[in-house]
Motif scaffolding. Sequence first.
Motif, PDB file in Angstrom:
ATOM      1  N   ASN A  27       0.846  -1.190   0.000  1.00 20.61           N
ATOM      2  CA  ASN A  27       0.000   0.000   0.000  1.00 20.61           C
ATOM      3  C   ASN A  27       0.882   1.242   0.000  1.00 20.61           C
ATOM      4  O   ASN A  27       1.556   1.550   0.988  1.00 20.61           O
ATOM      5  CB  ASN A  27      -0.903  -0.012   1.241  1.00 20.61           C
TER       6      ASN A  27
ATOM      7  N   VAL B  69      -0.373   4.415  -1.026  1.00 27.56           N
ATOM      8  CA  VAL B  69      -1.273   5.526  -1.294  1.00 27.56           C
ATOM      9  C   VAL B  69      -1.039   6.637  -0.265  1.00 27.56           C
ATOM     10  O   VAL B  69      -0.995   6.378   0.941  1.00 27.56           O
ATOM     11  CB  VAL B  69      -2.744   5.074  -1.243  1.00 27.56           C
ATOM     12  N   TYR B  70      -0.891   7.867  -0.771  1.00 23.24           N
ATOM     13  CA  TYR B  70      -0.744   9.038   0.097  1.00 23.24           C
ATOM     14  C   TYR B  70      -1.732  10.106  -0.348  1.00 23.24           C
ATOM     15  O   TYR B  70      -2.090  10.195  -1.518  1.00 23.24           O
ATOM     16  CB  TYR B  70       0.670   9.621   0.015  1.00 23.24           C
ATOM     17  N   ARG B  71      -2.129  10.924   0.603  1.00 24.20           N
ATOM     18  CA  ARG B  71      -2.954  12.100   0.297  1.00 24.20           C
ATOM     19  C   ARG B  71      -2.404  13.278   1.072  1.00 24.20           C
ATOM     20  O   ARG B  71      -2.386  13.283   2.293  1.00 24.20           O
ATOM     21  CB  ARG B  71      -4.427  11.858   0.672  1.00 24.20           C
TER      22      ARG B  71
ATOM     23  N   VAL C  19      -6.984   5.431  -6.091  1.00 25.15           N
ATOM     24  CA  VAL C  19      -6.217   4.237  -5.747  1.00 25.15           C
ATOM     25  C   VAL C  19      -6.001   3.430  -7.013  1.00 25.15           C
ATOM     26  O   VAL C  19      -6.958   3.112  -7.728  1.00 25.15           O
ATOM     27  CB  VAL C  19      -6.951   3.390  -4.687  1.00 25.15           C
ATOM     28  N   HIS C  20      -4.756   3.096  -7.306  1.00 29.25           N
ATOM     29  CA  HIS C  20      -4.420   2.344  -8.513  1.00 29.25           C
ATOM     30  C   HIS C  20      -4.232   0.870  -8.182  1.00 29.25           C
ATOM     31  O   HIS C  20      -3.485   0.510  -7.264  1.00 29.25           O
ATOM     32  CB  HIS C  20      -3.142   2.893  -9.146  1.00 29.25           C
TER      33      HIS C  20
ATOM     34  N   CYS D 220      -9.346   5.460   3.390  1.00 31.50           N
ATOM     35  CA  CYS D 220     -10.261   5.446   2.252  1.00 31.50           C
ATOM     36  C   CYS D 220     -11.220   4.278   2.458  1.00 31.50           C
ATOM     37  O   CYS D 220     -10.886   3.298   3.125  1.00 31.50           O
ATOM     38  CB  CYS D 220      -9.513   5.324   0.926  1.00 31.50           C
TER      39      CYS D 220
ATOM     40  N   HIS E  52      -1.638   1.214   6.276  1.00 25.36           N
ATOM     41  CA  HIS E  52      -0.474   1.653   5.510  1.00 25.36           C
ATOM     42  C   HIS E  52       0.815   1.243   6.239  1.00 25.36           C
ATOM     43  O   HIS E  52       0.885   1.344   7.473  1.00 25.36           O
ATOM     44  CB  HIS E  52      -0.526   3.173   5.337  1.00 25.36           C
TER      45      HIS E  52
END
Length: 263
Positions: free
Chosen positions: A177, A179-181, A209-210, A243, A255
Amino acid sequence: MEVYIEYALAENFCMDFCLLYAAKAACKNRAGLWRISIAAALGACFAVLFPLFGISGWLSVVIKIISGALLCLAAGAFSSVKGYLKFTAVFTALTFALGGALIAVFSLSNINYSSGGGVILSSVPVGIPLFAALMLVLAVAKIARRFVSKNSNIAVTCCIYAGQSSVSVPAFFDSGNKVYRHGSPVSVLPQSYAQKLIDVKGIKTFVTVHTVAGGKKLPVFTADKVEIHCGEKVISLRGVTFCVAEGSRSTAVLHPDLAEAIK
């Protein structure tokens, strides 16, 4: 000693990046590398431009201390003032320690150096190979995580709080994982657990998210507090971003950056 601006920018960027990353690691801060990179770039520009103003004495010291504090504010992801002060203190201590060590080595080795902008520049490019070594370490660690995932085998219980509502969900850390925001790591919470919290927090933002199936926008919310129960150890974190995943998933996916807190 003649110093070219490109060399000065590169040297200062590399030194600031290494110091900020070391502070991040020491404080177990959850900031992403892109935030540290932006902060290091700002620090490099300041270090190169500051001597042009000709400020010296106590005012120079005050400005450099303030600039260091702002640099830390830009580099880290903080959920409390205490976390920010700790990060800044560690960064400052590392800066003084490294600067003193370099001056001692240069003096003993008769190497010419300049200490004008707050970061030492010398005929020996210390910062650049230091940065290259750090990048090599990070690359090796990333490759190793693809084959040996330490965190994915850690099963924990996650208590998530939003307002007066809370849920308890089984969870595990997933090293895949990434993913960052806005520099904050994003964990995944099943919709069945998230609905109660969404009613309290509301959904106003989304994150892409990919996956192997392509990119997908998922709703995002930030929990007031998260308690991670790992055996007898309980870690409390604030400002953790989740998310909301659709489907029948029954466990949360945390994460890997959050795993730093339980080491």
